[in-house]
Design a protein around this motif. Structure first.
Motif, mmCIF file in Angstrom:
data_model
loop_
_atom_site.group_PDB
_atom_site.id
_atom_site.type_symbol
_atom_site.label_atom_id
_atom_site.label_comp_id
_atom_site.label_asym_id
_atom_site.label_seq_id
_atom_site.Cartn_x
_atom_site.Cartn_y
_atom_site.Cartn_z
ATOM 1 N N GLY A 1 -10.272 7.613 -4.173
ATOM 2 C CA GLY A 1 -9.127 8.170 -4.905
ATOM 3 C C GLY A 1 -8.111 8.847 -4.004
ATOM 4 N N SER A 2 -8.192 8.589 -2.684
ATOM 5 C CA SER A 2 -7.333 9.317 -1.748
ATOM 6 C C SER A 2 -5.835 9.060 -1.972
ATOM 7 C CB SER A 2 -7.714 8.968 -0.308
ATOM 8 O OG SER A 2 -7.636 7.580 -0.122
ATOM 9 N N THR A 3 -5.471 7.937 -2.584
ATOM 10 C CA THR A 3 -4.032 7.673 -2.811
ATOM 11 C C THR A 3 -3.708 7.679 -4.300
ATOM 12 O OG1 THR A 3 -4.288 5.288 -3.014
ATOM 13 C CG2 THR A 3 -3.939 6.141 -0.777
ATOM 14 N N MET B 1 -0.026 -4.910 -10.871
ATOM 15 C CA MET B 1 -1.483 -4.748 -10.958
ATOM 16 C C MET B 1 -1.844 -3.560 -10.076
ATOM 17 S SD MET B 1 -4.517 -7.407 -9.974
ATOM 18 C CE MET B 1 -4.136 -7.515 -8.233
ATOM 19 N N MET B 2 -2.585 -2.635 -10.637
ATOM 20 C CA MET B 2 -3.025 -1.509 -9.835
ATOM 21 C C MET B 2 -4.447 -1.753 -9.361
ATOM 22 S SD MET B 2 -2.424 2.436 -10.836
ATOM 23 C CE MET B 2 -4.116 2.961 -10.799
ATOM 24 N N HIS B 3 -4.694 -1.538 -8.071
ATOM 25 C CA HIS B 3 -6.067 -1.620 -7.576
ATOM 26 C C HIS B 3 -6.771 -0.322 -7.986
ATOM 27 C CE1 HIS B 3 -5.001 -4.568 -4.062
ATOM 28 N NE2 HIS B 3 -4.163 -4.714 -5.087
ATOM 29 N N LEU B 4 -8.057 -0.425 -8.187
ATOM 30 C CA LEU B 4 -8.830 0.757 -8.580
ATOM 31 C C LEU B 4 -10.212 0.643 -7.953
ATOM 32 C CD1 LEU B 4 -9.203 3.265 -10.319
ATOM 33 C CD2 LEU B 4 -9.553 1.804 -12.301
ATOM 34 N N PHE C 1 0.854 -1.193 0.000
ATOM 35 C CA PHE C 1 0.000 0.000 0.000
ATOM 36 C C PHE C 1 0.886 1.238 0.000
ATOM 37 C CE2 PHE C 1 0.654 -1.028 4.497
ATOM 38 C CZ PHE C 1 0.985 0.206 5.042
ATOM 39 N N PRO C 2 0.445 2.338 -0.616
ATOM 40 C CA PRO C 2 1.276 3.556 -0.662
ATOM 41 C C PRO C 2 1.331 4.195 0.731
ATOM 42 C CG PRO C 2 -0.543 3.655 -2.255
ATOM 43 C CD PRO C 2 -0.825 2.517 -1.346
ATOM 44 N N PRO C 3 2.529 4.294 1.324
ATOM 45 C CA PRO C 3 2.621 4.874 2.674
ATOM 46 C C PRO C 3 2.300 6.368 2.646
ATOM 47 C CG PRO C 3 4.657 3.769 2.023
ATOM 48 C CD PRO C 3 3.833 3.910 0.795
ATOM 49 N N LYS C 4 1.849 6.869 3.811
ATOM 50 C CA LYS C 4 1.496 8.293 3.886
ATOM 51 C C LYS C 4 2.725 9.138 4.195
ATOM 52 C CE LYS C 4 -3.344 8.015 5.164
ATOM 53 N NZ LYS C 4 -3.856 6.988 6.078
#
Ligand SMILES: Cc1cc2nc3c(=O)[nH]c(=O)nc-3n(C[C@H](O)[C@H](O)[C@H](O)COP(=O)(O)OP(=O)(O)OC[C@H]3O[C@@H](n4cnc5c(N)ncnc54)[C@H](O)[C@@H]3O)c2cc1C
Length: 284
Positions: A52-54, A74-77, A18-21
């Motif tokens: 769409g927050s990330t 693979m990108m989650h959407l 997951f993209p870290p904040k």
């Protein structure tokens, strides 16, 4: 490469990030990816914040992984609070980095969002899958989410399975499951899918437990259950002891799934590498 093509020929191993904040989290993820690349995953995936927050970060990390490691990504959407324009903007970004795999999801509504505001352009994941297929034909391989213990909002397992049929009929290619800790849930789910004429590949979501309190809290939100005997065995134990028990358990789980012919193992890494490595070292 499309994941659906891989699944025709092999049992896949994949990692989810997951993209870290924060910057600190980003440094951890750079390191984690570097370590896990050695395990030659068939693909990796990057989550997408509902609403769409990330969005930018998800694209950035997907780009980083693809560019620097050449891995299939693979990108989650998610489609909560999205419209056709915002989805098109994302697929433009995905095309720019030549990503061919998307995990098409609904995402979760904020708990306090009133029902009347939930009727967006894409109410359910099936609407997103249908939109992507109609607009882009076979350009993307589309994964969808499955729930061996039933999605928490579904009124029954059968209604959840009807939803799965809609997602696959709309153009979904394969399923990745919510994490589960008891293989019987997965085996029962596979039986129900088969009885309903669903034979898409089902990749199993695996999360080695390294902190039982954290996992119990987390699973309450996603509707997965942690076996009581594991809670009793791990609760209050040292970090090292919990790590060893969690790894041991996940190894047995993966072996059981492999013996049963699972289509793939998808590790929810939580951006850490230690437990996933320890499980893979003893499983593959
Ligand atoms: C592998 C995996 C990856 C995930 N990655 C992310 C991520 O990156 N970002 C994120 O925000 N979340 C992610 N999630 C969580 C996911 O967004 C939530 O579980 C969400 O609540 C449901 O998403 P879905 O795509 O399964 O929804 P849907 O398939 O739309 O289903 C949602 C609920 O609606 C019901 N339903 C569907 N259609 C109908 C209908 N016509 N009538 C009545 N009920 C219906 C279903 O039975 C289900 O209960 C992930 C989940 C999994 C398993």
């Amino acid at each position: 490469m499309k994941i659906s093509e891989m699944l025709k020929n092999k049992r896949t191993v994949s990692f989810e990030f997951f993209p870290p904040k924060k910057e600190e989290g980003e440094n951890v993820l750079y390191e984690t990816i570097k370590e896990l690349v050695d395990y030659k995953p068939d693909f990796v995936s990057v989550t997408y914040g509902a609403g769409g927050s990330t969005r930018e970060k998800t694209v950035e990390w997907t780009t980083h992984i693809k560019k620097n490691y050449g891995l299939t990504t693979m990108m989650h959407l998610t489609c909560v609070a999205a419209d056709a324009n915002s989805i098109d903007a994302i697929t433009d970004a995905v095309d720019a980095i030549n990503v061919k795999n998307l995990l098409a999801l609904r995402g979760d509504y904020p708990a306090d969002m009133p029902e009347e505001q939930r009727k967006g352009e894409f109410r359910y994941a099936a609407d997103l899958v249908g939109y992507l297929r109609k607009k882009h034909g076979d350009k993307y391989c589309l994964g969808v989410a499955g729930y061996p213990e039933k999605h928490p909002e579904a009124s029954s397992m059968q209604s959840d399975i009807e939803n799965m049929k809609r997602k696959l009929d709309a153009g979904g290619d394969f399923i990745i499951t919510q994490l589960f800790f008891d293989n019987d849930h997965y085996f029962r789910y596979m039986d129900i899918l088969a009885k309903n004429g669903i034979n898409a590949p089902v990749v199993a979501g695996i999360m080695p437990i390294i902190n039982i309190a954290q996992v119990v809290k987390f699973t309450q939100m996603c509707g997965a259950t942690v076996p009581q005997f594991l809670v009793e065995k791990m609760d209050g134990k040292s970090e090292k002891n919990q790590f060893m028990t969690g790894v041991e358990y996940a190894v047995e789980q993966c072996r059981g799934l492999i013996d049963a012919g699972v289509a793939g193992l998808h590790f929810y890494t939580l951006n850490k590498h230690g437990a996933t490595e320890a499980v893979l070292d003893r499983t593959l």
